[in-house]
Scaffold this active site. Sequence first.
Site, PDB file in Angstrom:
ATOM      1  N   GLY A 252       0.787  -1.229   0.000  1.00  0.00           N
ATOM      2  CA  GLY A 252       0.000   0.000   0.000  1.00  0.00           C
ATOM      3  C   GLY A 252       0.816   1.274   0.000  1.00  0.00           C
ATOM      4  O   GLY A 252       0.234   2.356   0.112  1.00  0.00           O
ATOM      5  N   PRO A 288       4.640  -4.622  -0.691  1.00  0.00           N
ATOM      6  CA  PRO A 288       4.202  -3.580  -1.630  1.00  0.00           C
ATOM      7  C   PRO A 288       4.160  -4.099  -3.066  1.00  0.00           C
ATOM      8  O   PRO A 288       4.884  -5.039  -3.417  1.00  0.00           O
ATOM      9  CB  PRO A 288       5.276  -2.492  -1.508  1.00  0.00           C
ATOM     10  CG  PRO A 288       6.333  -3.018  -0.598  1.00  0.00           C
ATOM     11  CD  PRO A 288       6.011  -4.417  -0.217  1.00  0.00           C
ATOM     12  N   GLY A 289       3.333  -3.476  -3.871  1.00  0.00           N
ATOM     13  CA  GLY A 289       3.302  -3.791  -5.296  1.00  0.00           C
ATOM     14  C   GLY A 289       3.649  -2.550  -6.082  1.00  0.00           C
ATOM     15  O   GLY A 289       4.702  -2.411  -6.689  1.00  0.00           O
ATOM     16  N   ARG A 326      -7.248   2.608 -14.732  1.00  0.00           N
ATOM     17  CA  ARG A 326      -7.287   3.332 -13.452  1.00  0.00           C
ATOM     18  C   ARG A 326      -8.086   4.643 -13.500  1.00  0.00           C
ATOM     19  O   ARG A 326      -8.862   4.916 -12.588  1.00  0.00           O
ATOM     20  CB  ARG A 326      -5.871   3.579 -12.917  1.00  0.00           C
ATOM     21  CG  ARG A 326      -5.101   2.281 -12.628  1.00  0.00           C
ATOM     22  CD  ARG A 326      -3.797   2.535 -11.904  1.00  0.00           C
ATOM     23  NE  ARG A 326      -3.997   2.962 -10.539  1.00  0.00           N
ATOM     24  CZ  ARG A 326      -3.865   4.195 -10.110  1.00  0.00           C
ATOM     25  NH1 ARG A 326      -3.485   5.156 -10.924  1.00  0.00           N
ATOM     26  NH2 ARG A 326      -4.083   4.480  -8.854  1.00  0.00           N
ATOM     27  N   TYR A 330     -10.989   4.435 -10.887  1.00  0.00           N
ATOM     28  CA  TYR A 330     -10.752   5.133  -9.607  1.00  0.00           C
ATOM     29  C   TYR A 330     -10.725   6.649  -9.758  1.00  0.00           C
ATOM     30  O   TYR A 330     -10.250   7.321  -8.835  1.00  0.00           O
ATOM     31  CB  TYR A 330      -9.388   4.732  -9.034  1.00  0.00           C
ATOM     32  CG  TYR A 330      -9.114   3.267  -8.901  1.00  0.00           C
ATOM     33  CD1 TYR A 330      -9.963   2.437  -8.160  1.00  0.00           C
ATOM     34  CD2 TYR A 330      -7.970   2.698  -9.461  1.00  0.00           C
ATOM     35  CE1 TYR A 330      -9.679   1.085  -8.016  1.00  0.00           C
ATOM     36  CE2 TYR A 330      -7.683   1.353  -9.321  1.00  0.00           C
ATOM     37  CZ  TYR A 330      -8.536   0.551  -8.600  1.00  0.00           C
ATOM     38  OH  TYR A 330      -8.246  -0.781  -8.455  1.00  0.00           O
ATOM     39  N   CYS A 367     -16.342   2.914 -26.554  1.00  0.00           N
ATOM     40  CA  CYS A 367     -17.649   3.547 -26.634  1.00  0.00           C
ATOM     41  C   CYS A 367     -18.294   3.602 -25.248  1.00  0.00           C
ATOM     42  O   CYS A 367     -19.233   2.872 -24.945  1.00  0.00           O
ATOM     43  CB  CYS A 367     -18.514   2.769 -27.628  1.00  0.00           C
ATOM     44  SG  CYS A 367     -19.923   3.718 -28.150  1.00  0.00           S
ATOM     45  N   TYR A 396      -0.573  -1.696 -12.064  1.00  0.00           N
ATOM     46  CA  TYR A 396      -2.006  -1.844 -12.340  1.00  0.00           C
ATOM     47  C   TYR A 396      -2.367  -1.220 -13.697  1.00  0.00           C
ATOM     48  O   TYR A 396      -3.441  -0.644 -13.856  1.00  0.00           O
ATOM     49  CB  TYR A 396      -2.845  -1.235 -11.198  1.00  0.00           C
ATOM     50  CG  TYR A 396      -2.466  -1.810  -9.852  1.00  0.00           C
ATOM     51  CD1 TYR A 396      -2.873  -3.093  -9.501  1.00  0.00           C
ATOM     52  CD2 TYR A 396      -1.654  -1.108  -8.959  1.00  0.00           C
ATOM     53  CE1 TYR A 396      -2.494  -3.651  -8.283  1.00  0.00           C
ATOM     54  CE2 TYR A 396      -1.273  -1.653  -7.740  1.00  0.00           C
ATOM     55  CZ  TYR A 396      -1.699  -2.929  -7.410  1.00  0.00           C
ATOM     56  OH  TYR A 396      -1.327  -3.488  -6.215  1.00  0.00           O
TER      57      TYR A 396
END
Length: 470
Positions: A252, A288-289, A326, A330, A367, A396
């Site tokens: 995170g 972590p990523g 993303r 988000y 679309c 991501y």
Amino acid sequence: MTTPAASPAVRRLDDWDAVDLSALLDDYGSPLYVLDLERVRENCHRIQSAFPDAEILYAVKANALGDVLETLHTEGVGLECASAGEVERALAAIESSTEGDSSGADVHYTAVNPPARDLDWVVDAWEDHPELTITVGAEDTLDRLEERGYDGRLCLRVNPGIGAGHHEKVQTGANAKFGVPAERAVDVLTDAAERGFDVVGIHAHVGSGVSSDQLDDHREFVSRMGDLARDVSDAIAAVDGDGLEFVDVGGGFGVPYREEEEPLDLEAVAEATREAIGEIDATLTIEPGRYFVADAGVLLTEVNTVKEARDTLAVGIDAGMTTLLRPAMYDAYHPIRNLTADSSGTDANDSHTSREMRPQTITGPICESGDVFCTDRQLPASERGDVLAIGNAGAYGYEMANQYNSRPRPASVVLEGDEVRLARRRETVDDVTRLETRRSDPTNEAGGAGSNGNADTDADREADNGHDTR
Ligand code: PLP
């Protein structure tokens, strides 16, 4: 060679060479993901330097490209996997980076509502890799593992009741979907130890994109994990004589997506973590990523449409929400740079350009009205054929890419020093339709792999290379 902690804490989009990036697009086509493995290593060294005593895992979901997994494993990082597919890719990467030697010790599988096929596959893999760890987030996953004969290394994902992160959709720590309520952990793990599981750890992940100003939440969360670890260790030791081996406080760590945002003070996070966890007779584990890969990647894309809309300049590009999800998912901000405008300025690598600056809304070819990368952002006036770079796309990005609207996924290249390598070819429409079976095609009568279309037997799995069994 990079010395640990010597690299800058952030690599901004402006730090990339506009001419070199444009040349990659000329060579490999558009849209194109670019990932710099050297920067992945630099990010890795900064984490290792901030957490010298911790076990460090990489959350594979951020970017599962084999080159990334091999690079990080070679740097001494373990692999945290969210599915059987990721476990398969992690084991393959470890085998190639260690010349076939993998006990599975560096692999953790975090099972979230695990489909039966995932459990079958991972338990099978455990027979050959007996040191892999399975993290369960529900009590009935224990029953399902026991039914399959699993009595290997077991970690419990707890729900600490605190969430944090850049968006409500990534705040996991208090979300009912994830983990067993922390107050149940001692009972659940005592029971697991009595049933013969090798209880080795507890785990939680509060959310993604945690920033420096959420450090108090982080402290509170880690301190709860420290208290829990002491309680669980005592309870487990009473059953099997061993306490916990590790306490995994998840990943995170946020990265600055906006140009003006400061990078996370990793040393401060590490110090807060060490202080908050207190004395524990177990290893601290982090996973972590994003931090490893986000600023190591950019997405290159070409402008194909420019039109005066009512209140803005509407710019159409050939990457969309299917290429980088993303922003649509988000409302995430990604920096955007016009490489063509920048390289036509006085200084090729300077972001100054002679083009007029204009507010622009940059949208993809899907679309959907949500297929938007930015609204009214001030950028050099785009022209058809310009190459744009979208920054911080290493985490991501490709992992969430999909084929909606029958859009083949883009190619990926990796950079390593002066070398450029095609790491994943561009898909074609044939790739999109490859798994379809048609009424009109007599050879597909039986539905491909087994009459129900699933690969149910080992032979089927082999025929399918295992990839559509999950
Ligand atoms: N660990 C778990 C269990 C996760 O779910 C995630 C992300 O969703 C991570 C680690 C990595 O998070 P990040 O990429 O924000 O570091």
